[in-house]
Design a protein around this motif. Structure first.
Motif, PDB file in Angstrom:
ATOM      1  N   THR A   1      -1.059  10.420  -2.882  1.00  0.00           N
ATOM      2  CA  THR A   1      -1.716   9.508  -1.943  1.00  0.00           C
ATOM      3  C   THR A   1      -3.086  10.030  -1.531  1.00  0.00           C
ATOM      4  O   THR A   1      -4.051   9.269  -1.421  1.00  0.00           O
TER       5      THR A   1
ATOM      6  N   TYR B   1       0.892   5.351  -0.306  1.00  0.00           N
ATOM      7  CA  TYR B   1      -0.498   4.940  -0.516  1.00  0.00           C
ATOM      8  C   TYR B   1      -0.725   3.537   0.067  1.00  0.00           C
ATOM      9  O   TYR B   1      -1.679   3.304   0.824  1.00  0.00           O
TER      10      TYR B   1
ATOM     11  N   SER C   1       4.633  13.030  -3.211  1.00  0.00           N
ATOM     12  CA  SER C   1       4.150  11.714  -2.806  1.00  0.00           C
ATOM     13  C   SER C   1       2.843  11.797  -2.033  1.00  0.00           C
ATOM     14  O   SER C   1       1.904  11.038  -2.284  1.00  0.00           O
TER      15      SER C   1
ATOM     16  N   ALA D   1      -2.163   9.260   5.919  1.00  0.00           N
ATOM     17  CA  ALA D   1      -1.028   9.519   5.032  1.00  0.00           C
ATOM     18  C   ALA D   1      -0.189  10.685   5.535  1.00  0.00           C
ATOM     19  O   ALA D   1       1.051  10.638   5.498  1.00  0.00           O
TER      20      ALA D   1
ATOM     21  N   THR E   1      -0.501   3.500   3.832  1.00  0.00           N
ATOM     22  CA  THR E   1      -1.715   4.062   4.415  1.00  0.00           C
ATOM     23  C   THR E   1      -2.836   3.031   4.450  1.00  0.00           C
ATOM     24  O   THR E   1      -3.533   2.880   5.461  1.00  0.00           O
TER      25      THR E   1
END
Length: 481
Positions: A158, A305, A154, A333, A308
């Protein structure tokens, strides 16, 4: 459908430099097909299968009622999701940045903060659930190791950003779609279906409406995400194609795995969802659960994402001179992922159920935001916003706080409470009267949409009248320059 020249398209291998800044026309790229694949590919995962299973296990519906409820709920909820998606090509900024156009620069902060908490909640829950799923089919892999693997995938997506997430979704569209088809064949053709399959369960209005609500809220929950993944599209591709590609991508991508979950719930009633899926696809269960768990990682990359970008939005609102690029996105992130990972690794066995109750509250707080946002964009301002004012310290023409929008939002939150069901902790009086059916999202949409429309029109009319009165009257015989 318009294609951006190949030289202008960012490679999925390149790190995205932009964060919340408006995307200039010469940096726009992608096609409307990307809107289909990102929502189709990321919806085919373990959680959508489990959600579909609620129709036949928790709500006790027969096959036909479960299928109809899943279709109706997804097709209804996807309308709101896709209307948000269509905003991206027009404005070129993330979804929660343009919320300042409705609520003002400071008025939007509470909603953006709620959304950050929601993203983190989904991220943590999916890490826990996905880690357990991987551990159930991969020998010698602990659930904590599975959590760490999903978190690593993940955060990588991101950090690399928009193009890699879209590329990830395109791959999962084909991989997850093929495995989903194989799972259907394996569960309902290769393995014999019991003669009681179509006679199990009892159709009830409350069970049907609960199925519709779960499916609709599944789609509405995507509302804060969608413009984040359409903001790079060239404006000339148009909002309508973006709407329809997003609509059918998310609808079909959700309905099919939910059908699988509902069907497996009838095959093996009372069984744990993962155990039931593994048993129903015996022989290919490792492939099915593994691919669907990878789909979970794609969805979680989107959660991190978006979280963030929202965190950067909060910082930029408080510090208008702050400009975040790829490096700052990576640092934010990493911080959010570290926090989420710490909670996921130390959570108890009942964490997901407990946190999902909290997420119900958060999702309820987003329904009135959806109503205000869509009414303002499509019916009040018709998509005409001064994007540069979103980044002004005083909010520009949108001000620091747009009180009519904030008050309509608060009314929408309050009006949903009697209709809500929050696990075993709370059942609203109207929800109880409806046979323990949560239709709070309908109440929120029905009340807030007209309330905000007429309030916004009244306020605009009042401001116009005041402005006219303030114009100095020219003396008789005097002419303007």
């Amino acid at each position: 459908m318009s294609e951006q020249p190949a030289g202008r398209r960012e490679s999925a291998a390149g790190v995205e430099s932009a964060t919340i800044q408006p995307i200039p026309p010469d940096e726009r790229h992608g096609t409307n097909r990307d809107m289909f694949t990102i929502w189709f590919g990321t919806n085919i995962m373990i959680l959508s299968v489990v959600t579909g299973g609620l129709a036949t296990t928790l709500f006790g519906q027969p096959a036909w009622s479960a299928a109809l409820g899943i279709v109706v709920g997804n097709l209804f909820g996807a309308v709101f999701m896709a209307l948000h998606s269509a905003q991206g090509p027009r404005l070129g900024v993330p979804q929660m940045v343009q919320t300042k156009g409705q609520f003002g620069s400071w008025g939007a902060l509470l909603i953006v903060l709620i959304v950050v908490v929601m993203y983190l909640g989904f991220f943590i829950s999916i890490l826990v659930f996905g880690g357990q799923s991987l551990a159930s089919v991969i020998p010698h892999l602990s659930s904590k190791a599975g959590i760490v693997l999903l978190a690593a995938a993940s955060i990588a997506a991101t950090i690399w950003g928009y193009s890699l997430i879209h590329a990830y979704a395109r791959i999962m569209t084909y991989a997850s779609g093929a495995v989903l088809l194989l799972a259907f064949v394996w569960a309902f053709v290769v393995h014999p279906v019991p003669h009681t399959f179509f006679s199990t369960g009892e159709a009830t209005l409350s069970g049907f409406m609960s199925t519709v609500s779960v499916a609709a809220v599944w789609q509405i929950a995507y509302a804060p995400y969608v413009s984040d993944y359409s903001r790079y599209m060239p404006a000339k591709t148009g909002s309508k194609p973006a709407f329809w590609m997003s609509y059918w991508g998310t609808s079909i991508g959700s309905i099919l795995p939910m059908f699988l979950g509902a069907g497996i719930g009838l095959l093996l009633p009372g069984a744990d969802p993962i155990a039931a899926l593994t048993q129903a696809t015996a022989g290919i269960s490792l492939l099915v659960v593994a691919v669907f768990s990878i789909g979970v990682a794609a969805t979680n990359a989107m959660n991190l994402y978006c979280g963030t970008l929202c965190t950067i939005t909060i910082v930029q609102t408080c510090l208008p001179r702050f400009t975040a690029r790829g490096r700052e996105r990576a640092l934010v992130a990493a911080g959010l992922c570290t926090l989420a990972l710490a909670v996921a690794l130390t959570s108890g066995s009942g964490f997901v159920a407990t946190y999902n109750n909290f997420l119900t509250l958060l999702l309820g707080s987003l329904v009135p935001w959806t109503a205000v946002n869509l009414v303002d964009f499509y019916l009040v301002r018709h998509g005409d916003y001064a994007v540069e004012d979103f980044f002004e310290r005083d909010g520009g023409r949108y001000g620091r706080v747009n009180w009519p929008a904030v008050l309509c939002y608060l009314v929408g939150v309050v009006v949903q409470i009697p209709f809500m069901i929050i696990g075993t902790a709370y059942t609203g009086p109207i929800a109880k009267a409806l046979g323990n059916t949560d239709i709070s999202f309908i109440a929120g949409l029905v009340v807030v949409s007209p309330l905000y429309y007429f309030t916004a029109r009244a306020v605009a009319g009042l401001r116009t009248a005041v402005a006219v009165e303030e114009v100095p009257v020219l003396a008789q015989g005097e002419t303007g320059a």
